[in-house]
Motif scaffolding. Structure first.
Motif, PDB file in Angstrom:
ATOM      1  N   UNK A 259       0.832  -1.198   0.000  1.00 55.57           N
ATOM      2  CA  UNK A 259       0.000   0.000   0.000  1.00 55.57           C
ATOM      3  C   UNK A 259       0.867   1.248   0.000  1.00 55.57           C
ATOM      4  N   UNK A 260       1.940   1.241   0.800  1.00 54.81           N
ATOM      5  CA  UNK A 260       2.842   2.400   0.817  1.00 54.81           C
ATOM      6  C   UNK A 260       3.470   2.614  -0.560  1.00 54.81           C
ATOM      7  N   UNK A 261       3.850   1.537  -1.228  1.00 55.05           N
ATOM      8  CA  UNK A 261       4.431   1.632  -2.567  1.00 55.05           C
ATOM      9  C   UNK A 261       3.405   2.198  -3.548  1.00 55.05           C
ATOM     10  N   UNK A 262       2.160   1.730  -3.450  1.00 53.64           N
ATOM     11  CA  UNK A 262       1.091   2.219  -4.333  1.00 53.64           C
ATOM     12  C   UNK A 262       0.887   3.725  -4.140  1.00 53.64           C
ATOM     13  N   UNK A 263       0.901   4.154  -2.894  1.00 54.90           N
ATOM     14  CA  UNK A 263       0.680   5.576  -2.620  1.00 54.90           C
ATOM     15  C   UNK A 263       1.845   6.422  -3.113  1.00 54.90           C
ATOM     16  N   UNK A 264       3.051   5.898  -3.053  1.00 56.92           N
ATOM     17  CA  UNK A 264       4.198   6.636  -3.613  1.00 56.92           C
ATOM     18  C   UNK A 264       4.065   6.805  -5.119  1.00 56.92           C
ATOM     19  N   UNK A 265       3.575   5.786  -5.784  1.00 58.60           N
ATOM     20  CA  UNK A 265       3.453   5.825  -7.240  1.00 58.60           C
ATOM     21  C   UNK A 265       2.263   6.650  -7.716  1.00 58.60           C
ATOM     22  N   UNK A 266       1.273   6.852  -6.850  1.00 58.95           N
ATOM     23  CA  UNK A 266       0.043   7.534  -7.271  1.00 58.95           C
ATOM     24  C   UNK A 266      -0.176   8.871  -6.580  1.00 58.95           C
ATOM     25  N   UNK A 267       0.776   9.306  -5.788  1.00 59.54           N
ATOM     26  CA  UNK A 267       0.594  10.576  -5.096  1.00 59.54           C
ATOM     27  C   UNK A 267      -0.384  10.518  -3.946  1.00 59.54           C
ATOM     28  N   UNK A 268      -0.468   9.357  -3.280  1.00 53.40           N
ATOM     29  CA  UNK A 268      -1.287   9.264  -2.075  1.00 53.40           C
ATOM     30  C   UNK A 268      -2.582   8.513  -2.225  1.00 53.40           C
ATOM     31  N   UNK A 269      -2.892   7.962  -3.401  1.00 52.70           N
ATOM     32  CA  UNK A 269      -4.130   7.208  -3.579  1.00 52.70           C
ATOM     33  C   UNK A 269      -4.010   5.831  -2.937  1.00 52.70           C
ATOM     34  N   UNK A 270      -5.146   5.152  -2.795  1.00 52.68           N
ATOM     35  CA  UNK A 270      -5.126   3.769  -2.342  1.00 52.68           C
ATOM     36  C   UNK A 270      -5.745   3.516  -0.986  1.00 52.68           C
ATOM     37  N   UNK A 271      -5.972   4.545  -0.169  1.00 52.47           N
ATOM     38  CA  UNK A 271      -6.548   4.331   1.160  1.00 52.47           C
ATOM     39  C   UNK A 271      -7.971   3.787   1.024  1.00 52.47           C
ATOM     40  N   UNK A 272      -8.325   2.867   1.918  1.00 53.85           N
ATOM     41  CA  UNK A 272      -9.644   2.234   1.866  1.00 53.85           C
ATOM     42  C   UNK A 272     -10.514   2.752   3.003  1.00 53.85           C
ATOM     43  N   UNK A 273     -11.744   3.137   2.662  1.00 50.97           N
ATOM     44  CA  UNK A 273     -12.762   3.500   3.633  1.00 50.97           C
ATOM     45  C   UNK A 273     -14.089   2.993   3.093  1.00 50.97           C
ATOM     46  N   UNK A 274     -14.805   2.175   3.863  1.00 48.78           N
ATOM     47  CA  UNK A 274     -16.051   1.606   3.330  1.00 48.78           C
ATOM     48  C   UNK A 274     -17.054   2.682   2.951  1.00 48.78           C
ATOM     49  N   UNK A 275     -17.752   2.438   1.868  1.00 47.87           N
ATOM     50  CA  UNK A 275     -18.842   3.308   1.453  1.00 47.87           C
ATOM     51  C   UNK A 275     -20.116   2.828   2.098  1.00 47.87           C
ATOM     52  N   UNK A 276     -21.011   3.766   2.344  1.00 47.09           N
ATOM     53  CA  UNK A 276     -22.374   3.356   2.636  1.00 47.09           C
ATOM     54  C   UNK A 276     -22.943   2.762   1.359  1.00 47.09           C
ATOM     55  N   UNK A 277     -23.882   1.846   1.483  1.00 46.42           N
ATOM     56  CA  UNK A 277     -24.464   1.233   0.288  1.00 46.42           C
ATOM     57  C   UNK A 277     -25.106   2.320  -0.558  1.00 46.42           C
ATOM     58  N   UNK A 278     -24.812   2.367  -1.853  1.00 47.44           N
ATOM     59  CA  UNK A 278     -25.372   3.409  -2.693  1.00 47.44           C
ATOM     60  C   UNK A 278     -26.882   3.348  -2.748  1.00 47.44           C
ATOM     61  N   UNK A 279     -27.504   4.509  -2.646  1.00 47.26           N
ATOM     62  CA  UNK A 279     -28.963   4.565  -2.730  1.00 47.26           C
ATOM     63  C   UNK A 279     -29.395   4.285  -4.150  1.00 47.26           C
ATOM     64  N   UNK A 280     -30.619   3.773  -4.319  1.00 45.40           N
ATOM     65  CA  UNK A 280     -31.110   3.561  -5.677  1.00 45.40           C
ATOM     66  C   UNK A 280     -31.025   4.844  -6.482  1.00 45.40           C
ATOM     67  N   UNK A 281     -30.472   4.768  -7.694  1.00 50.45           N
ATOM     68  CA  UNK A 281     -30.255   5.952  -8.511  1.00 50.45           C
ATOM     69  C   UNK A 281     -31.565   6.392  -9.154  1.00 50.45           C
ATOM     70  N   UNK A 282     -31.877   7.655  -9.018  1.00 48.80           N
ATOM     71  CA  UNK A 282     -33.092   8.200  -9.610  1.00 48.80           C
ATOM     72  C   UNK A 282     -32.997   8.136 -11.132  1.00 48.80           C
TER      73      UNK A 282
END
Length: 323
Positions: A259-282
Protein backbone atom coordinates in the motif's frame (compact mmCIF):
# COMPACT_ATOMS: atom_id res chain seq x y z
CA UNK A 1 -34.19 -17.07 -2.78
CA UNK A 2 -31.93 -15.99 0.09
CA UNK A 3 -32.16 -12.74 2.02
CA UNK A 4 -30.74 -10.75 4.86
CA UNK A 5 -33.25 -9.28 7.26
CA UNK A 6 -33.20 -6.93 10.23
CA UNK A 7 -34.75 -8.25 13.43
CA UNK A 8 -35.99 -4.90 14.70
CA UNK A 9 -36.51 -5.70 18.43
CA UNK A 10 -32.76 -6.41 18.79
CA UNK A 11 -31.54 -4.21 15.89
CA UNK A 12 -29.71 -7.25 14.53
CA UNK A 13 -29.12 -8.57 11.02
CA UNK A 14 -30.05 -12.18 10.22
CA UNK A 15 -28.94 -14.24 7.25
CA UNK A 16 -32.20 -16.12 6.74
CA UNK A 17 -30.53 -18.79 4.60
CA UNK A 18 -27.84 -19.63 7.19
CA UNK A 19 -29.22 -19.24 10.70
CA UNK A 20 -27.68 -20.56 13.87
CA UNK A 21 -29.80 -22.99 15.88
CA UNK A 22 -30.74 -20.18 18.29
CA UNK A 23 -31.73 -17.72 15.56
CA UNK A 24 -33.61 -20.42 13.65
CA UNK A 25 -35.67 -21.02 16.78
CA UNK A 26 -36.22 -17.27 17.10
CA UNK A 27 -37.54 -16.98 13.54
CA UNK A 28 -39.74 -20.08 13.98
CA UNK A 29 -41.28 -18.44 17.06
CA UNK A 30 -42.50 -15.56 14.89
CA UNK A 31 -44.99 -17.73 12.98
CA UNK A 32 -48.43 -16.13 13.26
CA UNK A 33 -47.13 -13.26 15.42
CA UNK A 34 -46.33 -10.56 12.83
CA UNK A 35 -48.90 -8.32 11.19
CA UNK A 36 -48.62 -5.40 8.74
CA UNK A 37 -47.05 -2.38 10.39
CA UNK A 38 -45.45 -4.29 13.28
CA UNK A 39 -41.94 -3.70 11.84
CA UNK A 40 -40.50 -6.82 13.46
CA UNK A 41 -38.65 -8.37 10.51
CA UNK A 42 -37.45 -6.03 7.76
CA UNK A 43 -36.00 -7.20 4.43
CA UNK A 44 -32.53 -5.77 3.73
CA UNK A 45 -32.18 -6.89 0.13
CA UNK A 46 -31.10 -4.05 -2.23
CA UNK A 47 -33.97 -4.55 -4.65
CA UNK A 48 -36.34 -3.89 -1.78
CA UNK A 49 -36.23 -0.09 -1.95
CA UNK A 50 -39.07 0.32 0.55
CA UNK A 51 -37.56 -2.09 3.09
CA UNK A 52 -40.67 -4.29 3.04
CA UNK A 53 -41.81 -6.03 6.17
CA UNK A 54 -41.72 -9.80 6.38
CA UNK A 55 -43.84 -12.31 8.24
CA UNK A 56 -42.99 -15.96 8.88
CA UNK A 57 -45.07 -18.96 7.91
CA UNK A 58 -44.63 -22.73 8.00
CA UNK A 59 -45.49 -25.07 5.12
CA UNK A 60 -45.01 -28.81 5.37
CA UNK A 61 -42.28 -28.47 7.99
CA UNK A 62 -40.33 -25.74 6.15
CA UNK A 63 -40.24 -22.08 7.08
CA UNK A 64 -40.43 -19.01 4.86
CA UNK A 65 -40.08 -15.25 5.39
CA UNK A 66 -42.81 -13.77 3.22
CA UNK A 67 -43.37 -10.23 1.94
CA UNK A 68 -46.83 -8.83 2.57
CA UNK A 69 -46.69 -7.52 -1.00
CA UNK A 70 -45.63 -10.88 -2.44
CA UNK A 71 -42.36 -12.81 -2.69
CA UNK A 72 -40.64 -14.98 -0.12
CA UNK A 73 -37.28 -16.13 1.24
CA UNK A 74 -36.35 -19.57 2.51
CA UNK A 75 -35.49 -19.81 6.22
CA UNK A 76 -32.74 -22.41 6.75
CA UNK A 77 -30.23 -23.56 9.32
CA UNK A 78 -26.52 -22.87 9.02
CA UNK A 79 -24.86 -25.63 7.00
CA UNK A 80 -22.19 -27.95 8.40
CA UNK A 81 -19.78 -26.56 5.78
CA UNK A 82 -20.36 -23.02 7.08
CA UNK A 83 -19.73 -24.18 10.65
CA UNK A 84 -16.42 -25.81 9.70
CA UNK A 85 -15.26 -22.73 7.81
CA UNK A 86 -15.92 -20.65 10.93
CA UNK A 87 -14.01 -23.20 13.00
CA UNK A 88 -11.09 -23.08 10.54
CA UNK A 89 -10.80 -19.26 10.79
CA UNK A 90 -11.29 -19.38 14.57
CA UNK A 91 -8.52 -21.98 14.94
CA UNK A 92 -6.17 -20.04 12.64
CA UNK A 93 -6.68 -16.86 14.68
CA UNK A 94 -6.08 -18.69 17.95
CA UNK A 95 -2.94 -20.29 16.52
CA UNK A 96 -1.69 -16.79 15.64
CA UNK A 97 -2.09 -15.77 19.27
CA UNK A 98 -5.30 -13.74 18.98
CA UNK A 99 -8.50 -14.11 20.96
CA UNK A 100 -11.31 -15.06 18.62
CA UNK A 101 -15.10 -15.22 18.94
CA UNK A 102 -17.77 -16.62 16.64
CA UNK A 103 -21.19 -15.07 16.10
CA UNK A 104 -20.24 -11.75 17.71
CA UNK A 105 -22.76 -8.89 17.45
CA UNK A 106 -21.27 -5.48 16.63
CA UNK A 107 -24.05 -3.34 18.06
CA UNK A 108 -24.78 -1.82 14.65
CA UNK A 109 -27.12 -4.54 13.39
CA UNK A 110 -24.44 -6.89 12.02
CA UNK A 111 -23.14 -10.17 13.40
CA UNK A 112 -19.56 -11.24 12.65
CA UNK A 113 -19.05 -14.90 11.81
CA UNK A 114 -15.54 -14.76 13.29
CA UNK A 115 -14.23 -11.80 15.30
CA UNK A 116 -10.45 -11.66 15.67
CA UNK A 117 -9.22 -9.36 18.46
CA UNK A 118 -5.85 -8.22 17.13
CA UNK A 119 -4.20 -4.80 16.88
CA UNK A 120 -6.57 -4.35 13.92
CA UNK A 121 -9.93 -5.76 15.00
CA UNK A 122 -10.95 -7.99 12.09
CA UNK A 123 -14.41 -9.33 11.42
CA UNK A 124 -14.47 -12.30 9.04
CA UNK A 125 -17.71 -12.81 7.13
CA UNK A 126 -18.27 -16.21 5.50
CA UNK A 127 -20.74 -15.23 2.82
CA UNK A 128 -22.58 -16.88 0.00
CA UNK A 129 -21.86 -16.04 -3.61
CA UNK A 130 -25.45 -14.89 -4.21
CA UNK A 131 -25.19 -11.94 -1.82
CA UNK A 132 -25.38 -8.73 -3.87
CA UNK A 133 -22.70 -6.03 -3.85
CA UNK A 134 -25.16 -3.59 -2.30
CA UNK A 135 -26.05 -5.94 0.57
CA UNK A 136 -22.33 -6.50 1.14
CA UNK A 137 -21.74 -2.74 1.30
CA UNK A 138 -24.50 -2.36 3.90
CA UNK A 139 -22.99 -5.04 6.10
CA UNK A 140 -19.43 -3.77 5.65
CA UNK A 141 -20.37 -0.22 6.61
CA UNK A 142 -22.13 -1.43 9.75
CA UNK A 143 -19.13 -3.46 10.89
CA UNK A 144 -16.74 -0.57 10.17
CA UNK A 145 -18.86 1.87 12.20
CA UNK A 146 -18.48 -0.49 15.14
CA UNK A 147 -14.68 -0.39 14.82
CA UNK A 148 -14.09 -3.61 12.88
CA UNK A 149 -12.21 -4.16 9.63
CA UNK A 150 -14.53 -6.44 7.65
CA UNK A 151 -12.98 -9.25 5.61
CA UNK A 152 -15.31 -11.34 3.47
CA UNK A 153 -14.43 -14.94 2.64
CA UNK A 154 -15.77 -17.16 -0.15
CA UNK A 155 -14.76 -20.60 -1.36
CA UNK A 156 -17.27 -20.56 -4.23
CA UNK A 157 -16.26 -21.62 -7.72
CA UNK A 158 -18.16 -18.63 -9.14
CA UNK A 159 -16.77 -15.21 -8.26
CA UNK A 160 -19.34 -13.39 -6.09
CA UNK A 161 -20.56 -9.95 -7.16
CA UNK A 162 -19.16 -8.45 -3.98
CA UNK A 163 -15.67 -9.92 -4.45
CA UNK A 164 -13.10 -7.08 -4.64
CA UNK A 165 -15.84 -4.50 -3.98
CA UNK A 166 -15.02 -4.88 -0.29
CA UNK A 167 -11.99 -6.49 1.42
CA UNK A 168 -12.22 -10.08 0.14
CA UNK A 169 -10.31 -13.33 0.18
CA UNK A 170 -11.07 -16.65 -1.47
CA UNK A 171 -9.48 -20.06 -1.22
CA UNK A 172 -8.73 -23.12 -3.31
CA UNK A 173 -11.53 -25.63 -3.63
CA UNK A 174 -11.18 -28.10 -0.76
CA UNK A 175 -13.74 -30.40 0.90
CA UNK A 176 -15.39 -29.18 4.08
CA UNK A 177 -16.94 -32.53 5.04
CA UNK A 178 -14.52 -32.48 7.96
CA UNK A 179 -12.38 -29.72 9.42
CA UNK A 180 -9.40 -29.40 7.03
CA UNK A 181 -5.87 -29.65 8.47
CA UNK A 182 -4.05 -26.46 9.36
CA UNK A 183 -2.73 -24.52 6.35
CA UNK A 184 -4.75 -26.66 3.93
CA UNK A 185 -6.69 -23.66 2.56
CA UNK A 186 -4.67 -21.57 0.07
CA UNK A 187 -5.77 -17.94 -0.06
CA UNK A 188 -6.77 -16.44 -3.41
CA UNK A 189 -7.65 -12.93 -4.55
CA UNK A 190 -4.72 -11.24 -2.78
CA UNK A 191 -2.43 -8.85 -4.67
CA UNK A 192 1.15 -7.58 -4.73
CA UNK A 193 2.01 -4.08 -5.94
CA UNK A 194 4.72 -3.67 -8.56
CA UNK A 195 6.04 -0.59 -10.34
CA UNK A 196 5.79 -0.98 -14.12
CA UNK A 197 6.71 1.37 -16.94
CA UNK A 198 3.73 2.84 -18.75
CA UNK A 199 3.79 0.97 -22.07
CA UNK A 200 1.08 -0.69 -24.12
CA UNK A 201 2.39 -4.06 -22.96
CA UNK A 202 1.79 -3.25 -19.29
CA UNK A 203 -1.26 -0.98 -19.38
CA UNK A 204 -4.15 -0.77 -21.88
CA UNK A 205 -4.35 2.93 -20.99
CA UNK A 206 -2.13 5.31 -19.08
CA UNK A 207 -2.90 5.29 -15.35
CA UNK A 208 -2.91 9.11 -15.42
CA UNK A 209 -5.59 9.10 -18.17
CA UNK A 210 -3.21 10.32 -20.84
CA UNK A 211 -4.08 9.29 -24.38
CA UNK A 212 -0.72 7.68 -25.02
CA UNK A 213 1.70 5.77 -22.80
CA UNK A 214 3.67 8.30 -20.79
CA UNK A 215 6.75 6.17 -20.16
CA UNK A 216 6.60 6.78 -16.43
CA UNK A 217 6.03 4.20 -13.70
CA UNK A 218 2.58 3.20 -12.43
CA UNK A 219 1.37 0.54 -9.99
CA UNK A 220 0.65 -2.87 -11.45
CA UNK A 221 -1.28 -5.36 -9.30
CA UNK A 222 -0.33 -9.01 -9.60
CA UNK A 223 -1.51 -12.12 -7.71
CA UNK A 224 0.03 -12.69 -4.30
CA UNK A 225 0.70 -16.41 -4.27
CA UNK A 226 1.86 -18.88 -1.65
CA UNK A 227 -0.32 -17.48 1.14
CA UNK A 228 -2.72 -19.62 3.17
CA UNK A 229 -5.94 -18.60 4.86
CA UNK A 230 -4.10 -19.22 8.13
CA UNK A 231 -1.55 -16.55 7.10
CA UNK A 232 -4.35 -14.10 6.33
CA UNK A 233 -5.90 -14.73 9.76
CA UNK A 234 -2.55 -13.68 11.24
CA UNK A 235 -1.49 -10.84 8.93
CA UNK A 236 -4.72 -8.82 8.65
CA UNK A 237 -5.31 -8.48 12.43
CA UNK A 238 -1.60 -7.60 12.79
CA UNK A 239 -1.88 -4.84 10.17
CA UNK A 240 0.67 -6.60 7.94
CA UNK A 241 -1.93 -7.14 5.20
CA UNK A 242 -4.29 -4.23 4.48
CA UNK A 243 -7.05 -3.30 2.03
CA UNK A 244 -6.14 -1.10 -0.93
CA UNK A 245 -8.71 0.75 -3.03
CA UNK A 246 -8.09 1.68 -6.66
CA UNK A 247 -9.53 4.78 -8.38
CA UNK A 248 -12.12 2.45 -9.96
CA UNK A 249 -13.19 1.42 -6.45
CA UNK A 250 -11.83 -2.12 -6.63
CA UNK A 251 -10.59 -3.30 -3.25
CA UNK A 252 -7.67 -5.72 -2.82
CA UNK A 253 -5.85 -7.07 0.21
CA UNK A 254 -2.13 -6.31 -0.20
CA UNK A 255 0.98 -6.29 2.04
CA UNK A 256 1.27 -3.19 4.20
CA UNK A 257 4.41 -2.08 2.36
CA UNK A 258 2.53 -2.67 -0.92
CA UNK A 259 0.00 0.00 0.00
CA UNK A 260 2.84 2.40 0.82
CA UNK A 261 4.43 1.63 -2.57
CA UNK A 262 1.09 2.22 -4.33
CA UNK A 263 0.68 5.58 -2.62
CA UNK A 264 4.20 6.64 -3.61
CA UNK A 265 3.45 5.83 -7.24
CA UNK A 266 0.04 7.53 -7.27
CA UNK A 267 0.59 10.58 -5.10
CA UNK A 268 -1.29 9.26 -2.07
CA UNK A 269 -4.13 7.21 -3.58
CA UNK A 270 -5.13 3.77 -2.34
CA UNK A 271 -6.55 4.33 1.16
CA UNK A 272 -9.64 2.23 1.87
CA UNK A 273 -12.76 3.50 3.63
CA UNK A 274 -16.05 1.61 3.33
CA UNK A 275 -18.84 3.31 1.45
CA UNK A 276 -22.37 3.36 2.64
CA UNK A 277 -24.46 1.23 0.29
CA UNK A 278 -25.37 3.41 -2.69
CA UNK A 279 -28.96 4.56 -2.73
CA UNK A 280 -31.11 3.56 -5.68
CA UNK A 281 -30.26 5.95 -8.51
CA UNK A 282 -33.09 8.20 -9.61
CA UNK A 283 -34.10 7.60 -13.20
CA UNK A 284 -35.72 10.07 -15.58
CA UNK A 285 -38.31 8.73 -17.99
CA UNK A 286 -37.83 10.13 -21.45
CA UNK A 287 -40.55 10.68 -24.01
CA UNK A 288 -39.44 7.64 -25.99
CA UNK A 289 -40.11 5.45 -22.96
CA UNK A 290 -36.43 4.89 -22.10
CA UNK A 291 -34.93 6.03 -18.81
CA UNK A 292 -31.46 7.11 -17.73
CA UNK A 293 -30.05 7.53 -14.22
CA UNK A 294 -29.44 11.09 -13.09
CA UNK A 295 -25.96 12.22 -11.99
CA UNK A 296 -25.79 12.98 -8.27
CA UNK A 297 -23.39 15.84 -8.97
CA UNK A 298 -24.86 17.94 -11.78
CA UNK A 299 -28.23 16.26 -12.24
CA UNK A 300 -27.69 15.52 -15.92
CA UNK A 301 -28.61 12.19 -17.52
CA UNK A 302 -25.90 9.52 -17.34
CA UNK A 303 -25.67 7.67 -20.64
CA UNK A 304 -22.59 5.65 -19.66
CA UNK A 305 -23.32 3.75 -16.45
CA UNK A 306 -21.36 1.24 -14.42
CA UNK A 307 -22.31 -0.58 -11.26
CA UNK A 308 -22.45 1.66 -8.14
CA UNK A 309 -21.55 4.76 -10.19
CA UNK A 310 -23.43 7.92 -9.17
CA UNK A 311 -21.45 10.66 -10.97
CA UNK A 312 -21.29 11.31 -14.70
CA UNK A 313 -18.13 11.39 -16.81
CA UNK A 314 -17.93 15.19 -16.53
CA UNK A 315 -18.11 15.20 -12.74
CA UNK A 316 -15.84 12.18 -12.24
CA UNK A 317 -13.97 10.81 -15.28
CA UNK A 318 -13.67 7.03 -15.36
CA UNK A 319 -10.25 5.47 -14.97
CA UNK A 320 -9.14 2.01 -16.01
CA UNK A 321 -7.94 -0.27 -13.23
CA UNK A 322 -4.45 -1.72 -13.72
CA UNK A 323 -4.62 -5.30 -14.89
Amino acid sequence: MTAHALYQPEDRELDLSSLSTTDHGLVRSLVGRIGPGDRVLICLEPDDAERDELYVEERHGRYYAVHFEGGQHVVALESDEHKRQKEYWHRAAEDAGYRSDTGLGTGTGTVLDVAIHGPVRTGVELRRSDVTARAAALNTSGAHRAGWLPLWFSDADRTPKWFHRIPSVGCNRIPWDDLPPRRAATATGLRLVHAARCTTENFPRCFDRKRRPCGGYHPLLRPWRGVTVDDVAEMVPAGEAVPLRTPERWVYVVPRFGLAHYQQLTGGLGAYLPDAAPAPVERRVRSAGRSWPACRGCGRDMFLVREDRELCENCKPMMRDPL
